[in-house]
Design an enzyme around this catalytic site. Structure first.
Site, PDB file in Angstrom:
ATOM      1  N   ASP A 132      16.931  -4.582  10.308  1.00 44.13           N
ATOM      2  CA  ASP A 132      16.248  -5.711  10.880  1.00 44.13           C
ATOM      3  C   ASP A 132      16.649  -6.894  11.706  1.00 44.13           C
ATOM      4  O   ASP A 132      17.597  -7.488  10.690  1.00 44.13           O
ATOM      5  CB  ASP A 132      14.841  -5.979  10.205  1.00 44.13           C
ATOM      6  N   HIS A 139      10.825 -17.339  17.707  1.00 44.55           N
ATOM      7  CA  HIS A 139      10.615 -17.105  16.480  1.00 44.55           C
ATOM      8  C   HIS A 139      11.390 -17.695  15.231  1.00 44.55           C
ATOM      9  O   HIS A 139      10.985 -18.437  14.531  1.00 44.55           O
ATOM     10  CB  HIS A 139      10.582 -15.554  16.126  1.00 44.55           C
ATOM     11  N   ARG A 148      12.452 -26.623   8.132  1.00 42.38           N
ATOM     12  CA  ARG A 148      13.269 -27.769   8.203  1.00 42.38           C
ATOM     13  C   ARG A 148      12.976 -29.109   9.302  1.00 42.38           C
ATOM     14  O   ARG A 148      13.807 -30.012   9.127  1.00 42.38           O
ATOM     15  CB  ARG A 148      14.745 -27.163   8.632  1.00 42.38           C
ATOM     16  N   GLU A 206       4.781  -8.800  11.108  1.00 44.67           N
ATOM     17  CA  GLU A 206       5.489  -9.227  12.321  1.00 44.67           C
ATOM     18  C   GLU A 206       5.694  -8.291  13.265  1.00 44.67           C
ATOM     19  O   GLU A 206       5.856  -6.980  13.386  1.00 44.67           O
ATOM     20  CB  GLU A 206       6.936  -9.336  11.803  1.00 44.67           C
ATOM     21  N   GLU A 208       7.105  -6.711  16.349  1.00 44.80           N
ATOM     22  CA  GLU A 208       8.479  -6.321  16.625  1.00 44.80           C
ATOM     23  C   GLU A 208       8.469  -4.931  17.489  1.00 44.80           C
ATOM     24  O   GLU A 208       7.686  -4.317  17.623  1.00 44.80           O
ATOM     25  CB  GLU A 208       9.492  -6.043  15.364  1.00 44.80           C
ATOM     26  N   ASP A 262       6.694  -5.258  10.855  1.00 45.68           N
ATOM     27  CA  ASP A 262       7.440  -5.461   9.512  1.00 45.68           C
ATOM     28  C   ASP A 262       7.003  -6.206   8.737  1.00 45.68           C
ATOM     29  O   ASP A 262       6.949  -7.316   8.520  1.00 45.68           O
ATOM     30  CB  ASP A 262       8.874  -6.094   9.965  1.00 45.68           C
ATOM     31  N   ARG A 266       5.208 -13.332   2.226  1.00 44.89           N
ATOM     32  CA  ARG A 266       5.867 -14.614   2.383  1.00 44.89           C
ATOM     33  C   ARG A 266       5.898 -15.440   1.115  1.00 44.89           C
ATOM     34  O   ARG A 266       7.112 -16.011   1.216  1.00 44.89           O
ATOM     35  CB  ARG A 266       5.003 -15.514   3.393  1.00 44.89           C
ATOM     36  N   GLN A 269       8.995 -13.615  -0.857  1.00 44.13           N
ATOM     37  CA  GLN A 269       9.998 -13.826  -0.011  1.00 44.13           C
ATOM     38  C   GLN A 269      10.689 -15.236  -0.075  1.00 44.13           C
ATOM     39  O   GLN A 269      11.917 -15.626  -0.489  1.00 44.13           O
ATOM     40  CB  GLN A 269       9.962 -13.793   1.480  1.00 44.13           C
ATOM     41  N   LYS A 282       9.980  -7.244   1.960  1.00 45.31           N
ATOM     42  CA  LYS A 282       9.955  -6.814   3.036  1.00 45.31           C
ATOM     43  C   LYS A 282      10.224  -5.275   2.975  1.00 45.31           C
ATOM     44  O   LYS A 282      10.277  -4.493   4.067  1.00 45.31           O
ATOM     45  CB  LYS A 282      10.854  -7.162   3.989  1.00 45.31           C
ATOM     46  N   THR A 286       7.096  -0.663   6.448  1.00 44.74           N
ATOM     47  CA  THR A 286       7.160  -1.221   7.741  1.00 44.74           C
ATOM     48  C   THR A 286       6.641  -0.011   8.686  1.00 44.74           C
ATOM     49  O   THR A 286       7.009   1.338   8.483  1.00 44.74           O
ATOM     50  CB  THR A 286       8.757  -1.031   7.896  1.00 44.74           C
ATOM     51  N   THR A 378      10.808 -10.468  14.847  1.00 44.67           N
ATOM     52  CA  THR A 378       9.645 -10.899  15.393  1.00 44.67           C
ATOM     53  C   THR A 378       9.968 -11.337  16.781  1.00 44.67           C
ATOM     54  O   THR A 378      10.662 -12.292  16.817  1.00 44.67           O
ATOM     55  CB  THR A 378       9.050 -12.199  14.553  1.00 44.67           C
ATOM     56  N   GLU A 392       3.679 -18.070  11.789  1.00 40.88           N
ATOM     57  CA  GLU A 392       3.542 -19.352  12.784  1.00 40.88           C
ATOM     58  C   GLU A 392       2.172 -19.638  13.343  1.00 40.88           C
ATOM     59  O   GLU A 392       2.178 -20.915  13.568  1.00 40.88           O
ATOM     60  CB  GLU A 392       4.494 -18.470  13.954  1.00 40.88           C
TER      61      GLU A 392
END
Lengths: 448, 448
Positions: A132, A139, A148, A206, A208, A262, A266, A269, A282, A286, A378, A392
């Site tokens: 992936d 994204h 960040r 996600e 994709e 996908d 979170r 993760q 993940k 899928t 994504t 998001e």
């Protein structure tokens, strides 16, 4: 183009599309390859048993005699067809155009109702390895900004190479396969040092696209008419360890494209991913759409690739490379039992082309095989209504939004269904992708 | 235990070992399953054609009729045997003990010379998915210390879960497969913002063990005598999506263990791995030893597992779990054409047991399949002479060391060979693993 199977204008599966899938029916529960045409499926295994198949440029065993790898069931799927090369895929597409555009309609012996509830779709291929990517600038920027801040959003490597991770092939499933909310280690509060074992509290999708690689046997003449024996010898080859592809070469070895979700946990993760990347967060499910749309069907919808600033290193330059303008939609069905659109994006929002991703994958000499599945990552559009994940859309869960009668949507709840759809338009017909759909079941009970 | 095949004391393949592999000979170039015994291989495909096989608890097609998945060549390997369950593996081991311990020696029809240059070893199984863990405390501490300093060496999650990443199944190769130095994006100097495309300058090995999972069909009675038909129905099953294993359950589904070298391109890794983990830096070649040593052969060498501080979450507690005391050696052959020992470690240096790793892998419901390969991660011993990688041994390349006539060894140079060996001792016999060996060839020329 005339087609003897009738369908309305704007149908997702016109004669210009002809996507490949694997299906079964109540009458014949053996999975077998087929082609979607209007509301029917052209049964390719049945077609091999008719006189019409005499003109096929691909031998009959490709559709009727291949075992599913990794299992001892002797069902047939698209492995052998995908393991051919582009000239054969194109020749077979011309053959299909020929038999579908004849005046005389095809009979019930080869046409199966596609939309009947008794018609089931199965995994179209045996996936070799699944990788992936993370190829949408929007994204990557959105996620980086949330974590960040906007000024540090992009990691230093992102504009230089298509970042990716190896995924898990065993848990790729076909649309319609429901799955349980995963459990795992999470931090109950962000600052905790001791994790808890819990059902995931931040389950996301996600949006994709996935693409499937074909044969990498570069030495067969493009016009070679393949026999079954020929294919056994030359077809279905992987790249040799150490062999490297240019983006142009790589592009020629892509069989087709599917929708891909996908699903991501979170909170699992966040806790697990340092330093080796996402793992359990993940690999629990899928989902792909059942119909693989060929590159030949997509070709008319090519649009310019992104301008790369700074310039890419020469090995990644894709002369003539394009993105594809495929409209994508995410819908969620929640409390009121109706699907609501939560995002509209496009496949064109990829900073790297499919050829660049596949070429980069081969850079160090990693062996690429027919039937490998590669996800784009994504695909978010540069618009507030074009976000390809709940991470998001809900701003890390901090900004709930309305979804029909549910006013405080953030992440997925048990019973929620997510549906991805895609279509390319503007050439006088529609290229549809079908659905990529799954429902979240409650977590299984914890072990004693 | 008496064995009709003679071998000296301390031989790596006594009757107590009986590891499984796939071999071919000049006389019969078709790869087929066999068992190492002394300097011979017991040809299991040939054995199925003798009257001796009448007593076998496993049906003949398991060793003689299975296609290699992902390819259309009809060779046989160990896929079907690995896809059975532990009771069948044990019953077959007893059967082998029986026919090897008879007074009457076995004939040339079933015994093949193992050490002849004309006997070649092949990949023993078709790998489903490959996952690599990071389970040695000493290795994680050493790497963390070199990068972040000793006080920040361990990441917050490391003592709570077995950190891992999905690897690449397509580039796992059998011992003796040479490979080219990978090229890719690296930073010419650590502070650079613009990468260059270059052959890797910091090519490393990683001393690991790999383990192979078997069937996950938990419902077959332990005493069931399998027929071929039975196996087709019940055998070779993956875990269902969502199914979770305890460490005790997981341990029962491990078929056996190999040596594993996870070759790593450190400079490519440093640049690419944020935020999704290692990708091209570890997917160009992974070498395994050809003989799979069964868990039954290893069982007498179990030693205590690590004390876990803080305590593990209950789902990871492995009651009765053990590590295995297998001595491991890394040797490098460089300028003077002789192998020199550069490291001595042991398989016992794992913070997490094999059962804990496999159980953790299934936590979120990831489907585990027979033939999945799981690596332990680099196994470093808590001693200066026990470092499992050149990254550790050369302190990130800062402290060159002597290697025969080469006085300034840091990372691998073209033409260097690396050999891993392993053996368990102390019960009156030796359990050997054979060699896990590979030679680094020069980088292939860059693209035009």
């Amino acid at each position: 183009m005339h087609c003897s199977v009738p369908y309305p204008a704007d149908h997702p599966f016109p004669i210009e599309n002809l996507p490949y899938g694997v299906f079964s029916t109540a009458q014949d529960p053996e999975p077998r390859p087929g082609v979607a045409i209007g509301d029917c499926i052209l049964d390719l295994a049945a077609l091999t048993r008719t006189p019409l198949f005499a003109e096929s440029p691909v031998p009959a065993p490709v559709f009727a005699e291949v075992r599913r790898a990794g299992s001892r069931e002797s069902v047939s799927n698209l492995d052998a067809f995908v393991a051919l090369e582009r000239s054969s895929w194109r020749a077979f597409r011309r053959f299909l155009h020929g038999i579908l555009s004849r005046e005389e309609p095809l009979g019930d012996d080869v046409l199966v109702p596609r939309t009947s509830p008794e018609t089931q779709m199965h995994m179209p291929i045996t996936i070799g390895d699944y990788t992936d990517f993370y190829a949408s600038y929007e994204h990557a920027f959105n996620c980086g900004s949330l974590i960040r801040g906007a000024d540090k959003a992009m990691q230093p490597n992102w504009r230089h190479l298509p970042v990716a991770y190896h995924g898990r092939a065993s848990s790729v499933v076909v649309s319609g396969t429901d799955f349980h909310r995963p459990s795992g280690q999470i931090l109950a509060s962000p600052g905790d040092s001791q994790p808890i074992f819990s059902p995931c509290k931040r389950l996301d999708y996600e949006l994709e696209m996935g693409f499937v690689s074909g044969c990498f046997c570069l030495s067969i003449g493009a016009q070679a008419r393949l026999t079954w024996h020929h294919m056994q010898i030359y077809g279905g080859k992987a790249t040799q360890l150490g062999q490297r592809l240019s983006p142009q070469q790589a592009q020629e070895h892509i069989f087709g494209v599917v929708l891909l979700n996908d699903w991501s946990a979170r909170d699992i993760q966040t806790w697990e991913y340092v330093p080796l990347g996402p793992f359990l967060s993940k690999n629990f499910c899928t989902t792909i759409s059942p119909w693989i749309v060929s590159m030949d069907a997509l070709e008319p919808f090519g649009v310019g690739q992104y301008a790369h600033e700074p310039a890419l290193l020469p090995y990644l330059e894709h002369d003539g490379g394009v993105n594809y303008d495929v409209d994508l939609t995410v819908e969620i069905k929640a409390d009121d039992d109706e699907y609501h659109v939560v995002s509209r994006s496009s496949m064109k929002h990829m900073y790297y082309t499919l050829g660049q991703m596949l070429a980069h994958h081969s850079t160090t000499g990693c062996s690429m095989r027919p039937g490998d599945l590669l996800g784009t990552g994504t695909l978010s559009a540069p618009r507030p209504d074009g976000l390809g994940s709940l991470l998001e859309k809900s701003k890390l869960g901090r900004e709930p939004f309305g979804l029909g009668s549910r006013k405080d949507m953030t992440f997925l709840r048990d019973g929620d269904s997510v549906r991805l759809t895609g279509s390319a338009r503007g050439k006088g017909y529609t290229i549809g992708f079908g659905h990529c759909e799954g429902t979240l079941l409650p977590a299984l009970p914890l072990l004693d």
